[in-house]
Enzyme design. Structure first.
Site, short mmCIF file in Angstrom:
data_model
loop_
_atom_site.label_atom_id
_atom_site.label_comp_id
_atom_site.label_asym_id
_atom_site.label_seq_id
_atom_site.Cartn_x
_atom_site.Cartn_y
_atom_site.Cartn_z
N ASP A 63 -6.75 6.03 6.33
CA ASP A 63 -7.04 5.52 4.90
C ASP A 63 -5.50 5.18 4.56
O ASP A 63 -4.70 5.89 4.05
CB ASP A 63 -7.46 6.57 3.88
CG ASP A 63 -7.43 5.99 2.57
OD1 ASP A 63 -6.97 5.23 2.41
OD2 ASP A 63 -8.08 7.04 1.79
N GLN A 118 -2.90 4.06 -0.18
CA GLN A 118 -1.57 4.38 -0.81
C GLN A 118 -0.42 3.88 0.07
O GLN A 118 0.66 3.58 -0.23
CB GLN A 118 -1.25 5.85 -1.28
CG GLN A 118 -2.30 6.32 -2.22
CD GLN A 118 -2.33 5.62 -3.40
OE1 GLN A 118 -1.07 5.01 -3.82
NE2 GLN A 118 -3.46 5.68 -4.51
N LYS A 157 -4.28 -2.20 -4.99
CA LYS A 157 -3.01 -1.46 -5.14
C LYS A 157 -1.74 -1.98 -4.53
O LYS A 157 -0.76 -1.76 -4.80
CB LYS A 157 -3.35 -0.19 -4.23
CG LYS A 157 -4.38 0.76 -5.03
CD LYS A 157 -4.69 2.14 -4.18
CE LYS A 157 -6.27 2.36 -4.65
NZ LYS A 157 -6.03 3.28 -5.77
N CYS A 201 -9.95 11.66 -8.23
CA CYS A 201 -10.91 11.42 -6.98
C CYS A 201 -10.77 12.39 -6.09
O CYS A 201 -10.70 11.89 -4.92
CB CYS A 201 -11.04 10.04 -6.81
SG CYS A 201 -11.65 8.99 -7.89
#
Ligand code: PLP
Lengths: 412, 133
Positions: A206, A209, A232, A370
Protein backbone atom coordinates in the site's frame (compact mmCIF):
# COMPACT_ATOMS: atom_id res chain seq x y z
CA UNK A 1 21.42 16.42 -1.11
CA UNK A 2 21.70 19.81 0.53
CA UNK A 3 22.58 21.40 -2.80
CA UNK A 4 19.35 20.02 -4.19
CA UNK A 5 17.50 21.25 -1.14
CA UNK A 6 18.70 24.80 -1.63
CA UNK A 7 17.56 24.73 -5.20
CA UNK A 8 14.02 24.12 -4.07
CA UNK A 9 12.66 27.48 -3.24
CA UNK A 10 9.59 26.68 -1.19
CA UNK A 11 8.13 30.14 -1.45
CA UNK A 12 8.24 29.88 -5.24
CA UNK A 13 6.67 26.41 -5.14
CA UNK A 14 3.87 27.66 -2.93
CA UNK A 15 2.95 30.08 -5.68
CA UNK A 16 2.02 27.01 -7.73
CA UNK A 17 -0.79 26.14 -5.30
CA UNK A 18 -3.55 28.76 -5.58
CA UNK A 19 -5.43 27.49 -2.52
CA UNK A 20 -2.53 28.31 -0.20
CA UNK A 21 -3.46 31.99 -0.53
CA UNK A 22 -6.89 31.38 0.97
CA UNK A 23 -7.79 32.70 4.41
CA UNK A 24 -9.53 30.51 6.97
CA UNK A 25 -11.49 32.27 9.72
CA UNK A 26 -9.61 35.41 8.70
CA UNK A 27 -6.19 33.76 9.21
CA UNK A 28 -3.58 32.53 6.73
CA UNK A 29 -4.27 28.92 5.87
CA UNK A 30 -1.74 26.56 7.43
CA UNK A 31 -2.58 23.29 5.77
CA UNK A 32 -1.17 20.36 7.72
CA UNK A 33 -3.55 17.67 6.49
CA UNK A 34 -1.92 16.64 3.23
CA UNK A 35 -1.77 12.98 4.25
CA UNK A 36 -5.56 12.90 3.92
CA UNK A 37 -5.44 14.61 0.55
CA UNK A 38 -2.91 17.02 -0.90
CA UNK A 39 -3.58 20.42 -2.48
CA UNK A 40 -3.32 20.77 -6.25
CA UNK A 41 -0.78 22.79 -8.21
CA UNK A 42 -1.95 25.03 -11.02
CA UNK A 43 -0.35 22.65 -13.54
CA UNK A 44 -2.84 19.93 -12.54
CA UNK A 45 -5.82 22.27 -12.51
CA UNK A 46 -4.87 23.64 -15.92
CA UNK A 47 -4.23 20.24 -17.47
CA UNK A 48 -7.72 19.17 -16.46
CA UNK A 49 -9.29 22.38 -17.70
CA UNK A 50 -7.36 22.08 -20.93
CA UNK A 51 -8.83 18.63 -21.69
CA UNK A 52 -12.32 19.93 -21.21
CA UNK A 53 -11.86 23.16 -23.13
CA UNK A 54 -9.90 21.93 -26.11
CA UNK A 55 -9.58 18.21 -26.63
CA UNK A 56 -12.29 16.19 -24.91
CA UNK A 57 -14.13 13.09 -26.13
CA UNK A 58 -14.53 9.55 -24.88
CA UNK A 59 -11.46 7.32 -25.09
CA UNK A 60 -10.82 4.09 -27.02
CA UNK A 61 -14.01 4.53 -29.01
CA UNK A 62 -14.19 7.23 -31.62
CA UNK A 63 -12.35 7.28 -34.87
CA UNK A 64 -12.58 11.03 -34.86
CA UNK A 65 -9.96 13.60 -34.04
CA UNK A 66 -11.08 14.51 -30.53
CA UNK A 67 -11.36 10.93 -29.39
CA UNK A 68 -7.96 10.07 -30.79
CA UNK A 69 -6.30 13.06 -29.09
CA UNK A 70 -8.00 12.28 -25.78
CA UNK A 71 -7.07 8.59 -25.99
CA UNK A 72 -3.46 9.54 -26.64
CA UNK A 73 -3.35 11.92 -23.68
CA UNK A 74 -5.04 9.34 -21.48
CA UNK A 75 -2.79 6.45 -22.48
CA UNK A 76 0.30 8.64 -22.17
CA UNK A 77 -0.40 8.79 -18.45
CA UNK A 78 -0.04 5.01 -18.28
CA UNK A 79 3.52 5.42 -19.55
CA UNK A 80 4.13 8.22 -17.07
CA UNK A 81 2.93 6.13 -14.14
CA UNK A 82 4.96 3.13 -15.31
CA UNK A 83 8.05 5.32 -15.50
CA UNK A 84 7.32 6.97 -12.16
CA UNK A 85 7.31 3.69 -10.25
CA UNK A 86 9.73 1.96 -12.63
CA UNK A 87 7.36 -0.76 -13.80
CA UNK A 88 8.74 -3.06 -16.49
CA UNK A 89 5.84 -2.41 -18.85
CA UNK A 90 2.96 0.03 -19.32
CA UNK A 91 0.46 -2.83 -19.36
CA UNK A 92 1.23 -3.49 -15.71
CA UNK A 93 -0.55 -0.24 -14.80
CA UNK A 94 -4.30 -0.52 -14.16
CA UNK A 95 -6.31 2.64 -13.54
CA UNK A 96 -8.85 2.50 -10.72
CA UNK A 97 -10.74 5.09 -8.69
CA UNK A 98 -8.37 5.03 -5.74
CA UNK A 99 -6.09 2.80 -3.69
CA UNK A 100 -9.10 1.34 -1.92
CA UNK A 101 -10.54 0.13 -5.21
CA UNK A 102 -7.14 -1.21 -6.26
CA UNK A 103 -6.91 -3.38 -3.14
CA UNK A 104 -10.51 -4.52 -3.49
CA UNK A 105 -9.80 -5.43 -7.11
CA UNK A 106 -6.90 -7.64 -6.04
CA UNK A 107 -8.89 -9.23 -3.22
CA UNK A 108 -11.87 -9.89 -5.45
CA UNK A 109 -10.15 -11.24 -8.55
CA UNK A 110 -6.72 -12.57 -7.57
CA UNK A 111 -7.91 -13.41 -4.06
CA UNK A 112 -10.76 -15.62 -5.24
CA UNK A 113 -8.75 -17.45 -7.89
CA UNK A 114 -5.11 -17.64 -6.83
CA UNK A 115 -5.98 -18.24 -3.18
CA UNK A 116 -7.69 -21.36 -1.88
CA UNK A 117 -9.79 -21.63 1.24
CA UNK A 118 -7.37 -22.07 4.12
CA UNK A 119 -4.66 -19.94 2.53
CA UNK A 120 -3.58 -17.02 4.67
CA UNK A 121 -3.44 -13.29 4.01
CA UNK A 122 -1.24 -11.44 6.50
CA UNK A 123 -1.44 -7.71 7.28
CA UNK A 124 0.16 -5.59 10.00
CA UNK A 125 -1.44 -3.88 12.97
CA UNK A 126 -0.89 -0.50 11.35
CA UNK A 127 -2.86 -0.89 8.14
CA UNK A 128 -5.43 1.61 6.93
CA UNK A 129 -8.94 0.11 6.85
CA UNK A 130 -8.49 -0.04 3.06
CA UNK A 131 -5.86 -2.74 3.53
CA UNK A 132 -7.73 -4.65 6.21
CA UNK A 133 -11.45 -4.72 5.45
CA UNK A 134 -11.15 -6.20 1.90
CA UNK A 135 -9.19 -9.11 3.39
CA UNK A 136 -11.84 -9.64 6.04
CA UNK A 137 -14.45 -9.70 3.27
CA UNK A 138 -12.38 -12.19 1.28
CA UNK A 139 -12.06 -14.35 4.38
CA UNK A 140 -15.81 -14.33 4.93
CA UNK A 141 -16.69 -14.98 1.29
CA UNK A 142 -13.92 -17.36 0.28
CA UNK A 143 -12.68 -19.09 3.41
CA UNK A 144 -9.18 -17.63 3.50
CA UNK A 145 -7.63 -16.85 6.85
CA UNK A 146 -6.52 -13.38 7.96
CA UNK A 147 -3.55 -12.97 10.28
CA UNK A 148 -2.30 -9.81 11.94
CA UNK A 149 1.40 -9.10 12.29
CA UNK A 150 2.23 -7.14 15.43
CA UNK A 151 4.07 -3.85 15.54
CA UNK A 152 6.54 -2.83 18.23
CA UNK A 153 5.88 0.02 20.64
CA UNK A 154 8.04 2.25 18.47
CA UNK A 155 5.66 1.58 15.59
CA UNK A 156 7.76 -0.76 13.46
CA UNK A 157 6.96 -4.20 12.07
CA UNK A 158 7.72 -6.75 14.78
CA UNK A 159 9.97 -9.22 13.01
CA UNK A 160 9.35 -11.99 15.55
CA UNK A 161 5.64 -11.71 15.00
CA UNK A 162 6.19 -11.72 11.24
CA UNK A 163 8.13 -14.98 11.53
CA UNK A 164 5.46 -16.49 13.75
CA UNK A 165 2.72 -15.59 11.32
CA UNK A 166 4.65 -17.18 8.43
CA UNK A 167 5.86 -20.22 10.40
CA UNK A 168 3.35 -22.78 9.12
CA UNK A 169 3.93 -21.89 5.47
CA UNK A 170 0.30 -21.09 4.77
CA UNK A 171 0.68 -17.35 4.15
CA UNK A 172 0.19 -16.65 0.46
CA UNK A 173 -0.05 -12.86 0.59
CA UNK A 174 1.62 -10.23 2.73
CA UNK A 175 -0.38 -7.00 2.37
CA UNK A 176 1.51 -4.16 4.01
CA UNK A 177 1.71 -0.40 4.02
CA UNK A 178 4.95 1.25 2.92
CA UNK A 179 4.25 4.19 5.22
CA UNK A 180 1.78 4.36 8.07
CA UNK A 181 -0.75 7.16 7.72
CA UNK A 182 -0.88 7.37 11.52
CA UNK A 183 2.67 6.82 12.79
CA UNK A 184 4.66 8.01 9.80
CA UNK A 185 6.68 4.77 9.92
CA UNK A 186 8.27 3.56 6.70
CA UNK A 187 8.31 -0.22 6.51
CA UNK A 188 11.34 -1.99 5.02
CA UNK A 189 9.46 -3.10 1.92
CA UNK A 190 12.48 -4.53 0.14
CA UNK A 191 13.27 -6.81 3.08
CA UNK A 192 9.61 -7.67 3.52
CA UNK A 193 9.31 -8.62 -0.15
CA UNK A 194 12.36 -10.88 0.12
CA UNK A 195 10.93 -12.45 3.24
CA UNK A 196 7.51 -13.01 1.67
CA UNK A 197 8.98 -14.48 -1.50
CA UNK A 198 11.30 -16.77 0.45
CA UNK A 199 8.19 -18.11 2.18
CA UNK A 200 6.24 -18.65 -1.01
CA UNK A 201 4.00 -15.60 -0.59
CA UNK A 202 3.33 -12.59 -2.77
CA UNK A 203 3.51 -9.05 -1.45
CA UNK A 204 1.02 -6.23 -1.92
CA UNK A 205 2.35 -2.81 -0.97
CA UNK A 206 0.00 0.00 0.00
CA UNK A 207 2.01 2.91 -1.34
CA UNK A 208 -0.62 5.62 -0.71
CA UNK A 209 1.54 7.63 1.68
CA UNK A 210 5.03 6.57 0.65
CA UNK A 211 4.71 7.51 -3.02
CA UNK A 212 4.19 11.14 -2.07
CA UNK A 213 7.48 11.38 -0.21
CA UNK A 214 9.91 8.87 -1.69
CA UNK A 215 11.10 7.57 -5.01
CA UNK A 216 9.30 4.31 -5.68
CA UNK A 217 10.89 1.49 -7.63
CA UNK A 218 8.60 -1.52 -7.82
CA UNK A 219 11.22 -3.59 -9.61
CA UNK A 220 14.00 -2.88 -7.13
CA UNK A 221 11.60 -3.78 -4.31
CA UNK A 222 10.26 -6.74 -6.29
CA UNK A 223 6.65 -5.83 -5.47
CA UNK A 224 3.97 -8.13 -6.82
CA UNK A 225 1.23 -5.54 -6.28
CA UNK A 226 1.61 -1.82 -5.55
CA UNK A 227 -1.32 0.55 -5.08
CA UNK A 228 -1.76 4.30 -4.64
CA UNK A 229 -4.26 7.15 -5.05
CA UNK A 230 -3.80 10.20 -7.25
CA UNK A 231 -5.27 12.68 -4.80
CA UNK A 232 -2.51 12.36 -2.21
CA UNK A 233 0.12 12.88 -4.92
CA UNK A 234 -1.10 16.42 -5.74
CA UNK A 235 -3.43 14.98 -8.38
CA UNK A 236 -7.22 14.92 -8.46
CA UNK A 237 -9.53 12.56 -6.60
CA UNK A 238 -11.21 9.80 -8.60
CA UNK A 239 -8.07 8.24 -10.04
CA UNK A 240 -5.99 5.50 -8.47
CA UNK A 241 -3.46 2.97 -9.64
CA UNK A 242 -2.93 -0.75 -9.33
CA UNK A 243 0.46 -2.02 -10.41
CA UNK A 244 0.88 -5.78 -10.70
CA UNK A 245 3.46 -7.95 -12.41
CA UNK A 246 2.39 -8.88 -15.93
CA UNK A 247 2.12 -12.63 -15.34
CA UNK A 248 -0.08 -12.06 -12.29
CA UNK A 249 -2.42 -9.67 -14.12
CA UNK A 250 -2.59 -12.08 -17.07
CA UNK A 251 -3.98 -14.82 -14.85
CA UNK A 252 -6.52 -12.62 -13.09
CA UNK A 253 -10.19 -12.67 -14.13
CA UNK A 254 -12.02 -9.36 -14.65
CA UNK A 255 -13.30 -7.28 -11.75
CA UNK A 256 -16.34 -5.65 -13.35
CA UNK A 257 -17.97 -6.40 -16.68
CA UNK A 258 -18.95 -3.92 -19.36
CA UNK A 259 -17.48 -1.85 -22.13
CA UNK A 260 -13.73 -1.57 -22.74
CA UNK A 261 -12.83 -4.75 -20.86
CA UNK A 262 -13.85 -7.25 -23.53
CA UNK A 263 -12.18 -8.80 -26.55
CA UNK A 264 -15.35 -10.18 -28.12
CA UNK A 265 -18.99 -10.26 -27.02
CA UNK A 266 -21.91 -12.36 -28.19
CA UNK A 267 -25.31 -12.68 -26.54
CA UNK A 268 -24.16 -15.88 -24.88
CA UNK A 269 -20.60 -15.25 -23.96
CA UNK A 270 -17.71 -12.83 -23.88
CA UNK A 271 -13.97 -13.04 -23.90
CA UNK A 272 -11.78 -10.69 -21.96
CA UNK A 273 -9.42 -8.05 -23.16
CA UNK A 274 -5.78 -8.32 -22.15
CA UNK A 275 -4.58 -6.41 -19.09
CA UNK A 276 -4.77 -3.59 -18.22
CA UNK A 277 -8.05 -3.00 -20.12
CA UNK A 278 -9.54 -6.22 -18.72
CA UNK A 279 -9.76 -4.40 -15.39
CA UNK A 280 -11.03 -1.06 -16.66
CA UNK A 281 -14.69 -1.60 -17.45
CA UNK A 282 -16.67 1.40 -18.59
CA UNK A 283 -15.66 4.98 -19.34
CA UNK A 284 -12.70 5.72 -17.11
CA UNK A 285 -11.90 8.89 -15.16
CA UNK A 286 -10.47 10.53 -18.27
CA UNK A 287 -10.01 14.06 -16.97
CA UNK A 288 -8.70 12.90 -13.60
CA UNK A 289 -6.22 10.53 -15.22
CA UNK A 290 -4.82 13.36 -17.29
CA UNK A 291 -4.68 15.41 -14.09
CA UNK A 292 -2.63 12.64 -12.46
CA UNK A 293 -0.24 12.75 -15.41
CA UNK A 294 0.26 16.47 -14.80
CA UNK A 295 0.85 15.82 -11.10
CA UNK A 296 3.57 13.29 -11.92
CA UNK A 297 5.21 15.73 -14.31
CA UNK A 298 5.04 18.35 -11.58
CA UNK A 299 6.76 16.32 -8.86
CA UNK A 300 9.26 14.94 -11.36
CA UNK A 301 10.23 18.48 -12.34
CA UNK A 302 11.01 19.29 -8.70
CA UNK A 303 12.56 15.88 -8.14
CA UNK A 304 11.57 13.27 -5.57
CA UNK A 305 15.01 13.56 -3.92
CA UNK A 306 14.58 17.28 -3.39
CA UNK A 307 11.07 16.79 -2.02
CA UNK A 308 12.28 14.02 0.29
CA UNK A 309 15.16 16.15 1.58
CA UNK A 310 12.90 19.14 2.25
CA UNK A 311 10.36 17.01 4.09
CA UNK A 312 13.01 15.17 6.09
CA UNK A 313 14.32 18.51 7.36
CA UNK A 314 10.79 19.62 8.25
CA UNK A 315 10.01 16.37 10.03
CA UNK A 316 13.23 16.57 12.03
CA UNK A 317 12.34 20.13 13.01
CA UNK A 318 8.80 19.21 14.06
CA UNK A 319 10.01 16.20 16.05
CA UNK A 320 12.40 18.51 17.89
CA UNK A 321 9.92 21.32 18.53
CA UNK A 322 6.61 19.62 19.33
CA UNK A 323 7.76 17.58 22.36
CA UNK A 324 8.67 20.87 24.07
CA UNK A 325 4.96 21.44 24.57
CA UNK A 326 4.12 20.26 28.04
CA UNK A 327 1.89 17.19 28.09
CA UNK A 328 2.21 16.52 24.35
CA UNK A 329 3.11 12.97 23.37
CA UNK A 330 4.03 11.84 19.84
CA UNK A 331 2.90 8.34 18.94
CA UNK A 332 5.52 6.14 17.33
CA UNK A 333 9.25 6.63 17.19
CA UNK A 334 10.35 4.51 14.25
CA UNK A 335 13.92 4.91 13.03
CA UNK A 336 12.78 5.42 9.47
CA UNK A 337 9.87 7.83 9.52
CA UNK A 338 8.36 10.59 7.45
CA UNK A 339 6.28 13.71 7.79
CA UNK A 340 3.12 12.29 9.33
CA UNK A 341 3.02 13.01 13.04
CA UNK A 342 0.26 11.80 15.35
CA UNK A 343 0.07 13.17 18.86
CA UNK A 344 -2.10 13.43 21.94
CA UNK A 345 -2.10 16.02 24.71
CA UNK A 346 -2.59 15.41 28.39
CA UNK A 347 -5.62 17.61 28.97
CA UNK A 348 -6.96 18.38 25.51
CA UNK A 349 -8.91 15.88 23.43
CA UNK A 350 -7.83 15.56 19.76
CA UNK A 351 -11.16 17.00 18.59
CA UNK A 352 -10.77 20.05 20.76
CA UNK A 353 -7.21 20.45 19.52
CA UNK A 354 -8.36 20.30 15.90
CA UNK A 355 -11.25 22.73 16.40
CA UNK A 356 -9.11 25.23 18.29
CA UNK A 357 -6.30 25.04 15.73
CA UNK A 358 -8.82 25.42 12.93
CA UNK A 359 -9.95 28.72 14.39
CA UNK A 360 -6.34 29.85 14.05
CA UNK A 361 -6.33 28.81 10.39
CA UNK A 362 -4.40 25.60 11.04
CA UNK A 363 -5.81 22.41 9.50
CA UNK A 364 -4.88 19.15 11.22
CA UNK A 365 -6.81 15.93 11.28
CA UNK A 366 -8.28 14.39 14.43
CA UNK A 367 -9.85 10.98 14.82
CA UNK A 368 -8.85 7.39 14.22
CA UNK A 369 -7.52 8.06 10.71
CA UNK A 370 -9.25 5.00 9.26
CA UNK A 371 -7.10 2.84 11.48
CA UNK A 372 -9.44 2.07 14.34
CA UNK A 373 -7.78 -1.17 15.48
CA UNK A 374 -4.41 0.61 15.60
CA UNK A 375 -5.88 3.17 18.00
CA UNK A 376 -6.69 0.29 20.35
CA UNK A 377 -3.16 -1.06 19.94
CA UNK A 378 -1.77 2.37 20.86
CA UNK A 379 -4.10 2.69 23.83
CA UNK A 380 -5.92 5.79 22.60
CA UNK A 381 -9.33 6.36 21.00
CA UNK A 382 -8.10 9.03 18.63
CA UNK A 383 -5.13 11.25 17.87
CA UNK A 384 -4.45 14.61 16.31
CA UNK A 385 -2.27 14.41 13.22
CA UNK A 386 -0.14 16.94 11.39
CA UNK A 387 1.20 15.91 8.00
CA UNK A 388 3.59 17.65 5.65
CA UNK A 389 3.89 18.12 1.94
CA UNK A 390 6.36 19.70 -0.45
CA UNK A 391 4.74 23.11 0.20
CA UNK A 392 4.98 22.94 4.00
CA UNK A 393 7.30 25.47 5.62
CA UNK A 394 9.24 25.73 8.88
CA UNK A 395 7.12 28.77 9.73
CA UNK A 396 4.00 26.63 9.52
CA UNK A 397 5.46 24.20 12.03
CA UNK A 398 6.19 27.20 14.20
CA UNK A 399 2.56 28.28 13.86
CA UNK A 400 1.44 24.77 14.84
CA UNK A 401 3.65 24.79 17.94
CA UNK A 402 2.36 28.22 18.94
CA UNK A 403 -1.22 27.15 18.33
CA UNK A 404 -0.75 24.03 20.43
CA UNK A 405 0.76 26.07 23.22
CA UNK A 406 -2.41 28.19 23.26
CA UNK A 407 -4.53 25.04 23.37
CA UNK A 408 -2.49 23.71 26.26
CA UNK A 409 -2.92 26.93 28.23
CA UNK A 410 -6.69 26.86 27.70
CA UNK A 411 -7.01 23.41 29.17
CA UNK A 412 -4.28 23.69 31.82
CA UNK B 1 -12.75 30.38 19.26
CA UNK B 2 -13.44 31.38 22.84
CA UNK B 3 -17.12 31.48 21.76
CA UNK B 4 -17.34 27.72 21.93
CA UNK B 5 -14.78 27.11 24.64
CA UNK B 6 -16.33 29.37 27.24
CA UNK B 7 -15.08 29.27 30.79
CA UNK B 8 -17.96 27.10 31.94
CA UNK B 9 -17.20 24.52 29.24
CA UNK B 10 -13.51 24.39 30.12
CA UNK B 11 -14.33 24.27 33.82
CA UNK B 12 -16.77 21.35 33.44
CA UNK B 13 -14.22 19.44 31.39
CA UNK B 14 -11.50 19.88 33.95
CA UNK B 15 -13.72 19.43 36.96
CA UNK B 16 -16.96 17.66 36.10
CA UNK B 17 -19.40 17.68 39.00
CA UNK B 18 -21.33 14.54 38.11
CA UNK B 19 -18.69 12.21 36.72
CA UNK B 20 -18.43 8.53 37.53
CA UNK B 21 -20.68 5.54 37.70
CA UNK B 22 -22.82 5.67 40.88
CA UNK B 23 -23.16 2.61 43.11
CA UNK B 24 -26.93 2.52 42.53
CA UNK B 25 -28.86 3.57 39.46
CA UNK B 26 -32.18 2.68 37.86
CA UNK B 27 -31.42 3.17 34.20
CA UNK B 28 -28.45 3.47 31.95
CA UNK B 29 -27.96 4.75 28.41
CA UNK B 30 -24.95 4.55 26.12
CA UNK B 31 -23.72 6.82 23.38
CA UNK B 32 -20.83 6.12 21.03
CA UNK B 33 -19.52 8.15 18.16
CA UNK B 34 -18.28 5.66 15.58
CA UNK B 35 -16.34 8.34 13.73
CA UNK B 36 -14.07 9.32 16.59
CA UNK B 37 -14.42 6.55 19.15
CA UNK B 38 -15.82 8.83 21.85
CA UNK B 39 -18.14 7.21 24.37
CA UNK B 40 -20.48 8.28 27.13
CA UNK B 41 -22.66 6.43 29.62
CA UNK B 42 -25.53 8.11 31.43
CA UNK B 43 -26.80 6.74 34.77
CA UNK B 44 -30.20 7.75 36.13
CA UNK B 45 -31.69 7.39 39.56
CA UNK B 46 -35.44 7.69 39.42
CA UNK B 47 -35.71 9.50 42.75
CA UNK B 48 -35.22 13.22 42.05
CA UNK B 49 -33.68 12.39 38.69
CA UNK B 50 -30.14 12.13 39.96
CA UNK B 51 -27.94 11.89 36.88
CA UNK B 52 -24.30 10.84 36.47
CA UNK B 53 -22.12 10.31 33.46
CA UNK B 54 -19.01 8.48 32.49
CA UNK B 55 -17.59 10.37 29.52
CA UNK B 56 -14.62 9.40 27.42
CA UNK B 57 -14.42 12.23 24.98
CA UNK B 58 -13.78 15.84 24.15
CA UNK B 59 -14.54 18.99 26.13
CA UNK B 60 -17.80 19.60 24.31
CA UNK B 61 -19.11 16.13 25.09
CA UNK B 62 -18.02 16.19 28.73
CA UNK B 63 -19.37 19.68 29.41
CA UNK B 64 -22.64 18.81 27.71
CA UNK B 65 -23.07 15.71 29.89
CA UNK B 66 -22.15 17.53 33.06
CA UNK B 67 -24.42 20.52 32.47
CA UNK B 68 -27.20 18.11 31.52
CA UNK B 69 -26.81 16.47 34.92
CA UNK B 70 -27.16 19.89 36.59
CA UNK B 71 -30.34 20.53 34.65
CA UNK B 72 -31.83 17.12 35.40
CA UNK B 73 -32.09 17.62 39.16
CA UNK B 74 -35.72 17.51 40.25
CA UNK B 75 -37.14 17.08 36.76
CA UNK B 76 -39.52 14.39 35.57
CA UNK B 77 -38.67 12.07 32.66
CA UNK B 78 -41.17 13.95 30.48
CA UNK B 79 -39.51 17.26 31.32
CA UNK B 80 -36.11 15.78 30.48
CA UNK B 81 -37.35 14.62 27.09
CA UNK B 82 -38.56 18.12 26.39
CA UNK B 83 -35.23 19.52 27.49
CA UNK B 84 -33.39 17.10 25.18
CA UNK B 85 -35.48 18.29 22.24
CA UNK B 86 -34.90 21.94 23.16
CA UNK B 87 -31.16 21.37 23.51
CA UNK B 88 -30.86 19.60 20.16
CA UNK B 89 -32.80 22.42 18.54
CA UNK B 90 -30.57 25.07 20.13
CA UNK B 91 -27.23 23.50 19.22
CA UNK B 92 -28.25 22.83 15.63
CA UNK B 93 -29.79 26.28 15.08
CA UNK B 94 -27.38 28.28 17.23
CA UNK B 95 -30.29 30.05 18.90
CA UNK B 96 -30.15 30.10 22.71
CA UNK B 97 -33.30 29.10 24.58
CA UNK B 98 -33.97 30.60 28.03
CA UNK B 99 -35.33 27.23 29.20
CA UNK B 100 -31.83 25.76 28.79
CA UNK B 101 -30.07 28.00 31.31
CA UNK B 102 -26.33 27.27 31.55
CA UNK B 103 -26.61 24.74 28.71
CA UNK B 104 -26.82 27.69 26.35
CA UNK B 105 -23.03 27.89 26.65
CA UNK B 106 -22.95 25.10 24.10
CA UNK B 107 -25.13 26.74 21.43
CA UNK B 108 -22.10 28.21 19.55
CA UNK B 109 -21.32 24.64 18.49
CA UNK B 110 -23.86 25.24 15.72
CA UNK B 111 -21.03 27.03 13.89
CA UNK B 112 -18.92 23.88 14.02
CA UNK B 113 -20.96 21.33 12.07
CA UNK B 114 -18.53 18.48 12.68
CA UNK B 115 -18.80 19.01 16.43
CA UNK B 116 -22.58 19.18 16.91
CA UNK B 117 -22.61 15.41 17.37
CA UNK B 118 -20.20 15.79 20.32
CA UNK B 119 -22.68 18.05 22.11
CA UNK B 120 -25.73 15.88 21.43
CA UNK B 121 -24.20 12.45 22.14
CA UNK B 122 -24.91 12.52 25.92
CA UNK B 123 -28.51 13.48 25.13
CA UNK B 124 -28.92 10.48 22.83
CA UNK B 125 -27.65 8.35 25.71
CA UNK B 126 -30.09 10.09 28.05
CA UNK B 127 -33.01 9.30 25.73
CA UNK B 128 -31.96 5.66 25.82
CA UNK B 129 -31.82 5.70 29.62
CA UNK B 130 -35.21 7.39 29.85
CA UNK B 131 -36.82 4.45 28.10
CA UNK B 132 -36.13 2.42 31.24
CA UNK B 133 -37.56 4.77 33.87
C1 PLP C 1 -1.98 4.22 4.01
C2 PLP C 1 -3.26 4.44 3.28
N1 PLP C 1 -3.83 3.43 2.61
C3 PLP C 1 -4.97 3.59 1.93
C4 PLP C 1 -5.63 4.78 1.89
C5 PLP C 1 -6.91 4.87 1.13
O1 PLP C 1 -6.81 5.79 0.12
P1 PLP C 1 -8.12 6.15 -0.75
O2 PLP C 1 -9.15 6.61 0.22
O3 PLP C 1 -7.66 7.22 -1.65
O4 PLP C 1 -8.53 4.92 -1.46
C6 PLP C 1 -5.09 5.86 2.58
C7 PLP C 1 -5.78 7.17 2.57
O5 PLP C 1 -6.19 7.70 3.57
C8 PLP C 1 -3.88 5.69 3.29
O6 PLP C 1 -3.34 6.70 3.97
Amino acid sequence: MSAILEKVNIEALREDFPILKEKVHGKDLVFLDSAASAQKPRAVIEAMTHVMTSQYANVHRGLHYMSERTSEAYEAVRDKVAGFINAAARDEIVFTRNATESINLVAYTWGRTALKPGDVVAVTEMEHHANLVPWQMLRDAHGTELRIIKITDSGEVDWHSLEDVFADGRVKLLAVTQMSNVLGTYTPVERLAKFAHAHGAKILIDGCQAIVHRKIDVRAVDADFFVFSGHKLYGPSGIGVLYAKADILDAMPPFMGGGDMIAHVSYQKSTWAKPPHRFEAGTPAIIETIGLGAAIDYVNAIGMEAIAAHEAALTGHALAVLPNIEGLRILGSAQDRGGVISFVMKDAHPHDIATLLDRQGIAVRAGHHCAEPLMGRLGVTSTARASFALYTTREEIGALAKGLERVRKMFA
Amino acid sequence: MSDLYQQIVLDRTRHPRHAGRPAHFDARGEGANKLCGDKVSIYLTREGMDLHHDAEGCAILTASADLMADAAAGKTPAQMRELAAAFTQAVTSGTPNPALGALNALTPVADFPSRIGCATLPWRALEEALQDV
